[in-house]
Each structure stands twice: as C-alpha cells, then as structure tokens.
Design a protein around this motif. Structure first.
Motif, PDB file in Angstrom:
ATOM      1  N   UNK A 140      58.603  42.791 100.432  1.00  0.00           N
ATOM      2  CA  UNK A 140      59.173  42.499  99.108  1.00  0.00           C
ATOM      3  C   UNK A 140      58.495  43.289  97.983  1.00  0.00           C
ATOM      4  N   UNK A 141      57.178  43.511  98.136  1.00  0.00           N
ATOM      5  CA  UNK A 141      56.390  44.109  97.051  1.00  0.00           C
ATOM      6  C   UNK A 141      55.579  45.299  97.574  1.00  0.00           C
ATOM      7  N   UNK A 142      56.274  46.419  97.763  1.00  0.00           N
ATOM      8  CA  UNK A 142      55.619  47.579  98.394  1.00  0.00           C
ATOM      9  C   UNK A 142      54.494  48.197  97.563  1.00  0.00           C
ATOM     10  N   UNK A 143      54.380  47.750  96.303  1.00  0.00           N
ATOM     11  CA  UNK A 143      53.263  48.268  95.506  1.00  0.00           C
ATOM     12  C   UNK A 143      51.942  47.585  95.873  1.00  0.00           C
ATOM     13  N   UNK A 144      51.984  46.620  96.780  1.00  0.00           N
ATOM     14  CA  UNK A 144      50.716  45.990  97.177  1.00  0.00           C
ATOM     15  C   UNK A 144      50.064  46.837  98.274  1.00  0.00           C
ATOM     16  N   UNK A 145      49.696  48.030  97.875  1.00  0.00           N
ATOM     17  CA  UNK A 145      49.173  49.002  98.837  1.00  0.00           C
ATOM     18  C   UNK A 145      47.744  49.424  98.474  1.00  0.00           C
ATOM     19  N   UNK A 146      47.152  50.239  99.348  1.00  0.00           N
ATOM     20  CA  UNK A 146      45.762  50.672  99.123  1.00  0.00           C
ATOM     21  C   UNK A 146      45.617  51.436  97.809  1.00  0.00           C
ATOM     22  N   UNK A 147      46.636  52.221  97.486  1.00  0.00           N
ATOM     23  CA  UNK A 147      46.526  53.078  96.296  1.00  0.00           C
ATOM     24  C   UNK A 147      46.435  52.252  95.018  1.00  0.00           C
ATOM     25  N   UNK A 148      47.246  51.199  94.921  1.00  0.00           N
ATOM     26  CA  UNK A 148      47.185  50.389  93.690  1.00  0.00           C
ATOM     27  C   UNK A 148      45.876  49.594  93.621  1.00  0.00           C
ATOM     28  N   UNK A 149      45.292  49.291  94.789  1.00  0.00           N
ATOM     29  CA  UNK A 149      43.941  48.692  94.776  1.00  0.00           C
ATOM     30  C   UNK A 149      42.942  49.688  94.179  1.00  0.00           C
ATOM     31  N   UNK A 150      43.014  50.932  94.634  1.00  0.00           N
ATOM     32  CA  UNK A 150      42.113  51.954  94.087  1.00  0.00           C
ATOM     33  C   UNK A 150      42.265  52.053  92.568  1.00  0.00           C
ATOM     34  N   UNK A 151      43.499  52.103  92.082  1.00  0.00           N
ATOM     35  CA  UNK A 151      43.738  52.214  90.641  1.00  0.00           C
ATOM     36  C   UNK A 151      43.225  50.977  89.899  1.00  0.00           C
ATOM     37  N   UNK A 152      43.513  49.813  90.450  1.00  0.00           N
ATOM     38  CA  UNK A 152      43.104  48.568  89.793  1.00  0.00           C
ATOM     39  C   UNK A 152      41.597  48.391  89.780  1.00  0.00           C
ATOM     40  N   UNK A 153      40.938  48.802  90.853  1.00  0.00           N
ATOM     41  CA  UNK A 153      39.484  48.675  90.901  1.00  0.00           C
ATOM     42  C   UNK A 153      38.817  49.691  89.981  1.00  0.00           C
ATOM     43  N   UNK A 154      39.487  50.798  89.748  1.00  0.00           N
ATOM     44  CA  UNK A 154      38.948  51.787  88.803  1.00  0.00           C
ATOM     45  C   UNK A 154      39.000  51.230  87.378  1.00  0.00           C
ATOM     46  N   UNK A 155      40.110  50.603  86.997  1.00  0.00           N
ATOM     47  CA  UNK A 155      40.161  50.015  85.647  1.00  0.00           C
ATOM     48  C   UNK A 155      39.192  48.836  85.554  1.00  0.00           C
ATOM     49  N   UNK A 156      38.969  48.137  86.642  1.00  0.00           N
ATOM     50  CA  UNK A 156      38.000  47.038  86.646  1.00  0.00           C
ATOM     51  C   UNK A 156      36.579  47.561  86.366  1.00  0.00           C
ATOM     52  N   UNK A 157      36.229  48.686  86.980  1.00  0.00           N
ATOM     53  CA  UNK A 157      34.937  49.312  86.685  1.00  0.00           C
ATOM     54  C   UNK A 157      34.829  49.637  85.196  1.00  0.00           C
ATOM     55  N   UNK A 158      35.877  50.244  84.656  1.00  0.00           N
ATOM     56  CA  UNK A 158      35.850  50.670  83.253  1.00  0.00           C
ATOM     57  C   UNK A 158      35.758  49.464  82.315  1.00  0.00           C
ATOM     58  N   UNK A 159      36.460  48.404  82.652  1.00  0.00           N
ATOM     59  CA  UNK A 159      36.467  47.173  81.855  1.00  0.00           C
ATOM     60  C   UNK A 159      35.039  46.653  81.676  1.00  0.00           C
ATOM     61  N   UNK A 160      34.312  46.578  82.769  1.00  0.00           N
ATOM     62  CA  UNK A 160      32.945  46.047  82.678  1.00  0.00           C
ATOM     63  C   UNK A 160      31.948  47.086  82.174  1.00  0.00           C
ATOM     64  N   UNK A 161      32.208  48.370  82.415  1.00  0.00           N
ATOM     65  CA  UNK A 161      31.341  49.400  81.850  1.00  0.00           C
ATOM     66  C   UNK A 161      31.390  49.350  80.322  1.00  0.00           C
ATOM     67  N   UNK A 162      32.598  49.149  79.789  1.00  0.00           N
ATOM     68  CA  UNK A 162      32.737  49.033  78.331  1.00  0.00           C
ATOM     69  C   UNK A 162      31.888  47.905  77.775  1.00  0.00           C
ATOM     70  N   UNK A 163      31.750  46.844  78.530  1.00  0.00           N
ATOM     71  CA  UNK A 163      30.910  45.716  78.100  1.00  0.00           C
ATOM     72  C   UNK A 163      29.430  46.044  78.237  1.00  0.00           C
ATOM     73  N   UNK A 164      29.076  46.598  79.400  1.00  0.00           N
ATOM     74  CA  UNK A 164      27.656  46.838  79.688  1.00  0.00           C
ATOM     75  C   UNK A 164      27.041  47.779  78.666  1.00  0.00           C
ATOM     76  N   UNK A 165      27.834  48.763  78.276  1.00  0.00           N
ATOM     77  CA  UNK A 165      27.339  49.818  77.414  1.00  0.00           C
ATOM     78  C   UNK A 165      27.009  49.326  76.003  1.00  0.00           C
ATOM     79  N   UNK A 166      27.454  48.105  75.693  1.00  0.00           N
ATOM     80  CA  UNK A 166      27.134  47.525  74.377  1.00  0.00           C
ATOM     81  C   UNK A 166      25.648  47.231  74.234  1.00  0.00           C
ATOM     82  N   UNK A 167      24.940  47.145  75.371  1.00  0.00           N
ATOM     83  CA  UNK A 167      23.510  46.863  75.316  1.00  0.00           C
ATOM     84  C   UNK A 167      22.751  48.163  75.187  1.00  0.00           C
ATOM     85  N   UNK A 168      22.167  48.346  74.030  1.00  0.00           N
ATOM     86  CA  UNK A 168      21.316  49.536  73.852  1.00  0.00           C
ATOM     87  C   UNK A 168      19.975  49.274  74.496  1.00  0.00           C
ATOM     88  N   UNK A 169      19.427  50.322  75.114  1.00  0.00           N
ATOM     89  CA  UNK A 169      18.081  50.167  75.649  1.00  0.00           C
ATOM     90  C   UNK A 169      17.057  50.132  74.535  1.00  0.00           C
TER      91      UNK A 169
END
Lengths: 160, 160
Positions: free
Chosen positions: B131-160
């Motif tokens: 029913x939902x052919x977009x539930x494939x490995x490629x969309x996991x790769x794309x989604x996990x990449x935006x997930x990395x960026x989402x949290x990187x944007x947060x982490x980077x707010x902390x200056x050393x």
C-alpha cells in the motif's frame, strides 16, 4: 524510470513533511511568541522563520524557476544577524509569504524530470558542474531539507 | 542506471556530511561540556549524542544489515527522557561507538543497488509496503539525515 521517480518522490516527501512541520509550528505562535529567543542570547523565532523564508526565496533563481519574490529578506534575515536590521515583519505577513513560496516551489518541483533534477543549479558554472556533477538541483533539495530540520530543531525548544 | 546512482549519491553525500558535522562537533567537547544543556531545562549534549547513536544502531536491523550492536542504548537515550536513567557514558566511549556505527552503516550502504534502496524496510510488513511503497530503505536514509540535522541544530547552540 520508475526507480528514478521513486527516489525523487522520497526526497519530495521529506521536503514537504519538513515544510509542513515548520509552517505549522510558526503559524501556531502569537506575535509575542515570535519575539522569544530559542535560547538565552540566541536568535528569536521571528528571525529563524524569516531566515527560512529567505532561503526558500533564494531557491527560485538557484533552481532556475524565475525571479525572486522577496529579495529584501536577505539584508534582514541572511546577511545580518538577528536584531541588526530593524523590521516590522509579524506573523500574518510571514505566514502569507511562507505559503506563497512553498506553493511556488512545490508546483515547480512537480514539473521537473529526473534529468532536470540532476542538471546543475545556477550557483555552479558549467565548468564547476563538469568537475562536480553533484552540484545539481536534487542535492539542493536535499540540503535545503536538512537546513529546514536544523532550524526546526532549534525553534521547537521554545515552549509556548 | 546513471540517473538512479546519481540520485542515491546525492542522498549519501548529505548523510555523510551531516554525520561528519555531528561527529566533529561532539568530539570537540570535553566530558564537562557534554553535561551542558542545550537550553535551560532541556536535554544535555551527552543525551543528544546518545540519542543519535541509538538511532543509528536501530538502523542496522531496520535496513536489514544484521543485529544491533548497542541495544542497551534505547532505555537510556530513546524510551526515557534525559536524566531518567543513570549511566556512565562519557566522550571517549561515545566517540568510539559513533565511529563504529557510522563505518558499519556506510559500508552497508555502499553494497545496496538502487532496487535494494527502494525495497521495504523492516518496520513495514509486506502488506504495508504494498500500500505504501515509500516505506523503503531510501526514505529511512533521508529521514535519518534530517533527524541528524534537527538535533545538530540544537546541539550547536551550546558554545564551548
């Protein structure tokens, strides 16, 4: 061709989902909320929304879709840090701009063939592109999607 | 085939660039820095790094690459909020884990054909996938990449 289209479909879904999350988040905020900082001394929410809008506006010529709609955003939201340039943008105007730019990009994306997705973007010269064929429209789409997520992760730190 | 490979190459570049930014950011921090919160009352940096590591570890079975290496991360960094479960993870161990998981995923990614990228991931049943052919490995790769960026944007707010 089916494979190419499915790969592009995946990237478009990811873009759309992040655009939708960003739009829903910012539209849910009052003008007072939009003045809040994401963390002490950091960018205000209105700046992040304007920065993402300016980035979307810049995608229009970058991807060969025509002239920019809001080039005036750059001075306020890209080339200068938050608070450096006074402005009167508030939620309603920002929301209209967000929808207009999102709709424009989405309708242009829908017209592109796989070969056109892989064609160079306008910040790469033909010589650059010869050496670096990844400087294409598709990698701009992917990079701008992670850029949305990067700032969404920050914006969401502000509880209403 | 050239088109398919160029589209996948774009997504792999985006993943790699975000993995690299996340790894370089967190490795640059001391164990004291890792205890800092990204904003008052929000997650500590060590939690975000652990959360991203656990997410990467979960990709191993999700994408059909074998057994998880660090399933114990979930209780600390996924199913519970920061500070709920005491742990002794510090920068050096986290850095080793990060490299190991990043290398493993990267070498598995390199083996996949375009058709395999578009095959279902293991959280979708064959019926779901019909029913939902977009539930494939490629969309996991794309989604996990935006997930990395989402949290990187947060982490980077902390200056050393």
């Amino acid at each position: 061709m089916a494979t190419e289209n499915a790969l592009i479909d995946g990237a478009l879904r990811n873009w759309h989902s992040n655009m939708d999350r960003v739009g829903r988040f910012f539209r849910s905020l009052s003008d007072d909320d939009l003045q809040k900082e994401i963390a002490p001394g950091k960018n205000r929410l209105i700046y992040i929304w304007g920065h993402l809008s300016a980035t979307n506006d810049r995608m229009i010529p970058l991807l060969g879709f025509g002239e920019r709609r809001y080039p005036e955003l750059d001075l306020i939201f890209i080339s200068q840090p938050d608070r450096a340039v006074p402005h009167n943008f508030a939620g309603e105007a920002m929301g209209d701009m967000w929808s207009q730019l999102g709709d424009l990009l989405w309708s242009e994306f829908a017209k592109l063939t796989p070969a056109e997705w892989l064609d160079r973007h306008q910040a790469a010269s033909p010589e650059d592109f010869e050496r670096e064929p990844h400087r294409n429209r598709y990698t701009i789409l992917l990079g701008r999607t992670t850029h949305l997520a990067y700032h969404l992760g920050q914006a969401i730190l502000v509880k209403r």
